[in-house]
Design a protein around this motif. Structure first.
Motif, PDB file in Angstrom:
ATOM      1  N   TYR A 137      -5.341   5.275  -1.046  1.00 44.53           N
ATOM      2  CA  TYR A 137      -6.351   5.515  -0.025  1.00 44.53           C
ATOM      3  C   TYR A 137      -6.414   6.978   0.418  1.00 44.53           C
ATOM      4  CZ  TYR A 137      -6.922   0.485   0.420  1.00 44.53           C
ATOM      5  OH  TYR A 137      -7.193  -0.840   0.170  1.00 44.53           O
ATOM      6  N   LEU A 186     -12.394  -3.976  -1.966  1.00 43.96           N
ATOM      7  CA  LEU A 186     -11.570  -5.170  -2.104  1.00 43.96           C
ATOM      8  C   LEU A 186     -12.420  -6.376  -1.750  1.00 43.96           C
ATOM      9  CD1 LEU A 186      -8.887  -6.760  -2.379  1.00 43.96           C
ATOM     10  CD2 LEU A 186      -8.510  -6.295   0.048  1.00 43.96           C
ATOM     11  N   ARG A 237      -3.419  -6.398  -0.661  1.00 46.85           N
ATOM     12  CA  ARG A 237      -3.576  -5.322   0.327  1.00 46.85           C
ATOM     13  C   ARG A 237      -2.558  -5.552   1.427  1.00 46.85           C
ATOM     14  NH1 ARG A 237      -7.255  -5.142   5.061  1.00 46.85           N
ATOM     15  NH2 ARG A 237      -7.535  -2.980   5.743  1.00 46.85           N
ATOM     16  N   ALA A 250      -8.486   3.686  -4.387  1.00 47.32           N
ATOM     17  CA  ALA A 250      -8.818   2.306  -4.046  1.00 47.32           C
ATOM     18  C   ALA A 250     -10.327   2.134  -3.972  1.00 47.32           C
ATOM     19  CB  ALA A 250      -8.180   1.929  -2.714  1.00 47.32           C
ATOM     20  N   GLN A 265      -2.749   1.258   5.343  1.00 50.72           N
ATOM     21  CA  GLN A 265      -2.968   0.238   4.320  1.00 50.72           C
ATOM     22  C   GLN A 265      -2.530   0.743   2.947  1.00 50.72           C
ATOM     23  OE1 GLN A 265      -7.195  -0.611   3.871  1.00 50.72           O
ATOM     24  NE2 GLN A 265      -7.732   1.485   4.440  1.00 50.72           N
ATOM     25  N   MET A 290      -2.498  -0.844  -1.400  1.00 52.20           N
ATOM     26  CA  MET A 290      -2.977  -1.919  -2.268  1.00 52.20           C
ATOM     27  C   MET A 290      -2.318  -1.813  -3.642  1.00 52.20           C
ATOM     28  SD  MET A 290      -6.839  -3.339  -2.652  1.00 52.20           S
ATOM     29  CE  MET A 290      -7.595  -1.912  -3.454  1.00 52.20           C
TER      30      MET A 290
END
Length: 215
Positions: free
Chosen positions: A144, A181, A100, A178, A47, A49
């Motif tokens: 992350y 969210l 994301r 991060a 992932q 973002m």
């Protein structure tokens, strides 16, 4: 002038809106590819973002990439839990409009995503992007892991040199860990696929980022 200052000044935690305990939306289905839109991370996926201005146009940039499993828009980087769009627009949450990206690293890399990030907007504009002004439109990379942070900083330095040579100022992008969210309302998800003629205020500088996928 007072309202402009309020919209572009970051709110403190003590002055932020209180928010709410429950999420404003649950899991959804991606309008474009049919994959889940949720905070879960499927096995084998990674992932990333990003904040690049109005999240409608930003999300479209990423869902078009091969290897992207899902995209989702939401609010992050601020203080208010489970904020609504109206609360974020007030400038009293500290949140940024973010996207994301859930992706298959065997097909698309974090470097590839960063190239889209740097070239897809103007990262020198501070608390705005184009005609959209406010803290929710700031440029940000929300990492992350340490590896993502290191690559983000490396590409920032490389792109800064290119921008400076083209006459642009200093990059204002925040590169920070991060945080939570909070998914945006369902109508915001894949907005430009549902509304092909909808507003998109995102535009790059035309400067090529030398790090990432081949030019």
């Amino acid at each position: 002038m007072f309202l402009f200052k309020k919209k572009t000044d970051m709110v403190t935690a003590s002055n932020a809106l209180p928010g709410r305990d429950a999420p404003i939306v649950g899991a959804m289905t991606h309008f474009v590819n049919g994959n889940p839109v949720s905070l879960d991370l499927p096995e084998g996926m990674q992932q990333a973002m990003f904040g690049m201005g109005c999240f409608w146009g930003v999300e479209r940039m990423f869902w078009q990439l091969d290897g992207v499993y899902s995209t989702m828009v939401g609010y992050s980087g601020g203080h208010t839990p489970n904020a609504t769009y109206e609360e974020v627009c007030s400038g009293r949450t500290g949140h940024n409009e973010v996207v994301r990206v859930v992706y298959d690293p065997k097909i698309v890399t974090f470097d590839d995503l960063l190239k889209v990030f740097w070239e897809g907007h103007d990262p020198t504009q501070g608390m705005r992007q184009g005609n959209d002004m406010g803290t929710q439109y700031r440029s940000g990379i929300y990492v992350y892991c340490d590896e993502q942070r290191d690559v983000a900083l490396e590409t920032k330095a490389a792109f800064q040199a290119q921008l400076r040579a083209a006459g642009y100022g200093e990059i204002t992008t925040e590169i920070v860990p991060a945080g939570p969210l909070y998914l945006a309302e369902e109508y915001h998800q894949q907005y430009l696929a549902k509304n092909p003629n909808g507003y998109c205020g995102i535009g790059g500088t035309g400067v090529v980022c030398p790090v990432g996928i081949a030019v």
